[in-house]
Write a protein that holds these residues in place. Structure first.
Motif, PDB file in Angstrom:
ATOM      1  N   LEU A  16       0.826  -1.197   0.000  1.00  0.00           N
ATOM      2  CA  LEU A  16       0.000   0.000   0.000  1.00  0.00           C
ATOM      3  C   LEU A  16       0.863   1.251   0.000  1.00  0.00           C
ATOM      4  O   LEU A  16       0.471   2.303  -0.487  1.00  0.00           O
ATOM      5  CB  LEU A  16      -0.922   0.011   1.224  1.00  0.00           C
ATOM      6  CG  LEU A  16      -1.960  -1.093   1.287  1.00  0.00           C
ATOM      7  CD1 LEU A  16      -2.692  -1.045   2.629  1.00  0.00           C
ATOM      8  CD2 LEU A  16      -2.940  -0.986   0.140  1.00  0.00           C
ATOM      9  N   THR A  17       2.068   1.141   0.590  1.00  0.00           N
ATOM     10  CA  THR A  17       2.948   2.302   0.691  1.00  0.00           C
ATOM     11  C   THR A  17       4.178   2.191  -0.188  1.00  0.00           C
ATOM     12  O   THR A  17       4.971   3.123  -0.252  1.00  0.00           O
ATOM     13  CB  THR A  17       3.409   2.493   2.150  1.00  0.00           C
ATOM     14  OG1 THR A  17       4.099   1.304   2.575  1.00  0.00           O
ATOM     15  CG2 THR A  17       2.237   2.777   3.062  1.00  0.00           C
ATOM     16  N   ALA A  18       4.350   1.060  -0.860  1.00  0.00           N
ATOM     17  CA  ALA A  18       5.522   0.868  -1.701  1.00  0.00           C
ATOM     18  C   ALA A  18       5.174  -0.086  -2.836  1.00  0.00           C
ATOM     19  O   ALA A  18       4.148  -0.754  -2.809  1.00  0.00           O
ATOM     20  CB  ALA A  18       6.675   0.292  -0.872  1.00  0.00           C
ATOM     21  N   GLY A  19       6.056  -0.155  -3.812  1.00  0.00           N
ATOM     22  CA  GLY A  19       5.845  -1.057  -4.936  1.00  0.00           C
ATOM     23  C   GLY A  19       6.131  -2.502  -4.569  1.00  0.00           C
ATOM     24  O   GLY A  19       6.597  -2.814  -3.471  1.00  0.00           O
ATOM     25  N   TRP A  20       5.859  -3.392  -5.492  1.00  0.00           N
ATOM     26  CA  TRP A  20       6.046  -4.825  -5.271  1.00  0.00           C
ATOM     27  C   TRP A  20       7.512  -5.247  -5.348  1.00  0.00           C
ATOM     28  O   TRP A  20       7.885  -6.282  -4.811  1.00  0.00           O
ATOM     29  CB  TRP A  20       5.259  -5.619  -6.312  1.00  0.00           C
ATOM     30  CG  TRP A  20       3.788  -5.578  -6.130  1.00  0.00           C
ATOM     31  CD1 TRP A  20       2.918  -4.692  -6.703  1.00  0.00           C
ATOM     32  CD2 TRP A  20       2.996  -6.448  -5.324  1.00  0.00           C
ATOM     33  NE1 TRP A  20       1.644  -4.967  -6.304  1.00  0.00           N
ATOM     34  CE2 TRP A  20       1.658  -6.044  -5.456  1.00  0.00           C
ATOM     35  CE3 TRP A  20       3.277  -7.528  -4.508  1.00  0.00           C
ATOM     36  CZ2 TRP A  20       0.614  -6.675  -4.815  1.00  0.00           C
ATOM     37  CZ3 TRP A  20       2.246  -8.164  -3.872  1.00  0.00           C
ATOM     38  CH2 TRP A  20       0.932  -7.736  -4.021  1.00  0.00           C
ATOM     39  N   ASN A  21       8.316  -4.500  -6.072  1.00  0.00           N
ATOM     40  CA  ASN A  21       9.692  -4.913  -6.328  1.00  0.00           C
ATOM     41  C   ASN A  21      10.596  -4.487  -5.170  1.00  0.00           C
ATOM     42  O   ASN A  21      10.969  -3.328  -5.041  1.00  0.00           O
ATOM     43  CB  ASN A  21      10.187  -4.312  -7.643  1.00  0.00           C
ATOM     44  CG  ASN A  21      11.551  -4.822  -8.053  1.00  0.00           C
ATOM     45  OD1 ASN A  21      12.335  -5.275  -7.233  1.00  0.00           O
ATOM     46  ND2 ASN A  21      11.843  -4.731  -9.333  1.00  0.00           N
ATOM     47  N   PHE A  22      10.973  -5.457  -4.350  1.00  0.00           N
ATOM     48  CA  PHE A  22      11.810  -5.204  -3.183  1.00  0.00           C
ATOM     49  C   PHE A  22      13.144  -4.569  -3.578  1.00  0.00           C
ATOM     50  O   PHE A  22      13.659  -3.693  -2.881  1.00  0.00           O
ATOM     51  CB  PHE A  22      12.032  -6.521  -2.439  1.00  0.00           C
ATOM     52  CG  PHE A  22      12.903  -6.393  -1.227  1.00  0.00           C
ATOM     53  CD1 PHE A  22      12.460  -5.709  -0.110  1.00  0.00           C
ATOM     54  CD2 PHE A  22      14.164  -6.962  -1.203  1.00  0.00           C
ATOM     55  CE1 PHE A  22      13.260  -5.596   1.021  1.00  0.00           C
ATOM     56  CE2 PHE A  22      14.961  -6.856  -0.071  1.00  0.00           C
ATOM     57  CZ  PHE A  22      14.506  -6.167   1.039  1.00  0.00           C
ATOM     58  N   TRP A  23      13.704  -4.986  -4.725  1.00  0.00           N
ATOM     59  CA  TRP A  23      14.999  -4.441  -5.122  1.00  0.00           C
ATOM     60  C   TRP A  23      14.888  -2.988  -5.550  1.00  0.00           C
ATOM     61  O   TRP A  23      15.831  -2.227  -5.379  1.00  0.00           O
ATOM     62  CB  TRP A  23      15.652  -5.314  -6.197  1.00  0.00           C
ATOM     63  CG  TRP A  23      16.285  -6.502  -5.561  1.00  0.00           C
ATOM     64  CD1 TRP A  23      17.528  -6.559  -5.006  1.00  0.00           C
ATOM     65  CD2 TRP A  23      15.705  -7.784  -5.351  1.00  0.00           C
ATOM     66  NE1 TRP A  23      17.747  -7.801  -4.470  1.00  0.00           N
ATOM     67  CE2 TRP A  23      16.652  -8.583  -4.675  1.00  0.00           C
ATOM     68  CE3 TRP A  23      14.485  -8.355  -5.666  1.00  0.00           C
ATOM     69  CZ2 TRP A  23      16.412  -9.895  -4.325  1.00  0.00           C
ATOM     70  CZ3 TRP A  23      14.246  -9.663  -5.316  1.00  0.00           C
ATOM     71  CH2 TRP A  23      15.202 -10.415  -4.648  1.00  0.00           C
ATOM     72  N   GLU A  24      13.747  -2.559  -6.077  1.00  0.00           N
ATOM     73  CA  GLU A  24      13.562  -1.137  -6.361  1.00  0.00           C
ATOM     74  C   GLU A  24      13.622  -0.343  -5.057  1.00  0.00           C
ATOM     75  O   GLU A  24      14.225   0.726  -4.988  1.00  0.00           O
ATOM     76  CB  GLU A  24      12.222  -0.882  -7.052  1.00  0.00           C
ATOM     77  CG  GLU A  24      12.207  -1.238  -8.516  1.00  0.00           C
ATOM     78  CD  GLU A  24      10.849  -1.009  -9.165  1.00  0.00           C
ATOM     79  OE1 GLU A  24       9.943  -0.448  -8.509  1.00  0.00           O
ATOM     80  OE2 GLU A  24      10.702  -1.394 -10.329  1.00  0.00           O
ATOM     81  N   GLN A  25      13.010  -0.891  -4.011  1.00  0.00           N
ATOM     82  CA  GLN A  25      13.037  -0.231  -2.709  1.00  0.00           C
ATOM     83  C   GLN A  25      14.462  -0.186  -2.158  1.00  0.00           C
ATOM     84  O   GLN A  25      14.884   0.830  -1.590  1.00  0.00           O
ATOM     85  CB  GLN A  25      12.103  -0.947  -1.749  1.00  0.00           C
ATOM     86  CG  GLN A  25      10.651  -0.868  -2.185  1.00  0.00           C
ATOM     87  CD  GLN A  25       9.763  -1.762  -1.370  1.00  0.00           C
ATOM     88  OE1 GLN A  25       9.915  -1.876  -0.161  1.00  0.00           O
ATOM     89  NE2 GLN A  25       8.808  -2.408  -2.017  1.00  0.00           N
ATOM     90  N   LEU A  26      15.198  -1.276  -2.324  1.00  0.00           N
ATOM     91  CA  LEU A  26      16.598  -1.287  -1.882  1.00  0.00           C
ATOM     92  C   LEU A  26      17.427  -0.254  -2.640  1.00  0.00           C
ATOM     93  O   LEU A  26      18.253   0.446  -2.046  1.00  0.00           O
ATOM     94  CB  LEU A  26      17.213  -2.674  -2.088  1.00  0.00           C
ATOM     95  CG  LEU A  26      16.963  -3.705  -1.018  1.00  0.00           C
ATOM     96  CD1 LEU A  26      17.580  -5.039  -1.418  1.00  0.00           C
ATOM     97  CD2 LEU A  26      17.498  -3.253   0.321  1.00  0.00           C
ATOM     98  N   ARG A  27      17.197  -0.168  -3.950  1.00  0.00           N
ATOM     99  CA  ARG A  27      17.953   0.812  -4.742  1.00  0.00           C
ATOM    100  C   ARG A  27      17.636   2.238  -4.295  1.00  0.00           C
ATOM    101  O   ARG A  27      18.534   3.087  -4.215  1.00  0.00           O
ATOM    102  CB  ARG A  27      17.663   0.610  -6.233  1.00  0.00           C
ATOM    103  CG  ARG A  27      18.318  -0.651  -6.802  1.00  0.00           C
ATOM    104  CD  ARG A  27      18.202  -0.732  -8.309  1.00  0.00           C
ATOM    105  NE  ARG A  27      16.882  -1.075  -8.784  1.00  0.00           N
ATOM    106  CZ  ARG A  27      16.449  -2.328  -9.013  1.00  0.00           C
ATOM    107  NH1 ARG A  27      17.243  -3.354  -8.772  1.00  0.00           N
ATOM    108  NH2 ARG A  27      15.229  -2.542  -9.468  1.00  0.00           N
ATOM    109  N   GLN A  28      16.375   2.506  -3.967  1.00  0.00           N
ATOM    110  CA  GLN A  28      16.018   3.841  -3.470  1.00  0.00           C
ATOM    111  C   GLN A  28      16.694   4.112  -2.129  1.00  0.00           C
ATOM    112  O   GLN A  28      17.214   5.209  -1.898  1.00  0.00           O
ATOM    113  CB  GLN A  28      14.499   3.965  -3.329  1.00  0.00           C
ATOM    114  CG  GLN A  28      13.779   4.051  -4.651  1.00  0.00           C
ATOM    115  CD  GLN A  28      12.269   4.075  -4.476  1.00  0.00           C
ATOM    116  OE1 GLN A  28      11.741   3.858  -3.396  1.00  0.00           O
ATOM    117  NE2 GLN A  28      11.564   4.329  -5.573  1.00  0.00           N
ATOM    118  N   ALA A  29      16.700   3.119  -1.258  1.00  0.00           N
ATOM    119  CA  ALA A  29      17.365   3.282   0.037  1.00  0.00           C
ATOM    120  C   ALA A  29      18.866   3.507  -0.159  1.00  0.00           C
ATOM    121  O   ALA A  29      19.470   4.335   0.517  1.00  0.00           O
ATOM    122  CB  ALA A  29      17.113   2.051   0.914  1.00  0.00           C
TER     123      ALA A  29
END
Length: 156
Positions: A16-29
């Protein structure tokens, strides 16, 4: 400042607060540079395991076999890790049992007496993966409650 006083862990909390792709979230972090590459890697591995009181973390005789095998990406190993996407995952083993495998491994796994009939074919970014369980039925159940859900997979 916070990381000096408490362990920092990183994981998905909700689509709900982020996309499905965990690696996209890691790249943003990673781009935020609030953690070093080593700290961010530990935030999704050893630090998270310690916070959740999960023991192990080694590949050895008698250890619980939880492994993820992915296609090698170009670049230094840490850059290759952060460049991964879900379609790059080749094999997931949890507690010694295969949970997901890439279509390219199906013939080899059948030769090794793995019962591939308990797996469902799914399409992830144009790549066929086999996931343990009836994913098509799960998708249909989700659609009964939320017909417009944007899911990261579809039945292949």
């Amino acid at each position: 400042t916070l990381k000096k006083h408490v362990p920092i862990v990183f994981g998905t909390d909700s689509t709900l607060t982020a996309g499905w792709n965990f690696w996209e979230q890691l790249r943003q972090a990673r781009q935020s540079e609030l953690l070093t590459d080593k700290e961010l890697f530990e935030a999704v591995t050893s630090a998270a395991a310690k916070v959740w009181n999960i023991t192990g973390g080694s590949i050895s005789v008698g250890a619980v076999a939880d492994l993820v095998v992915a296609k090698k990406k170009p670049g230094h190993s840490i850059d290759a890790f952060y460049a991964l996407d879900p379609n790059d995952i080749l094999l997931v083993i949890q507690q010694g049992s295969i949970q997901l495998f890439d279509a390219g491994l199906k013939e080899q796994l059948q030769d090794e007496a793995v019962d591939t009939s308990v797996f469902s074919a799914v399409l992830i970014n144009g790549t066929i993966k086999y996931v343990k369980g009836n994913i098509g039925a799960l998708i249909n159940i989700i659609r009964t409650y939320y017909p417009d859900a944007a899911l990261p997979v579809s039945a292949a």
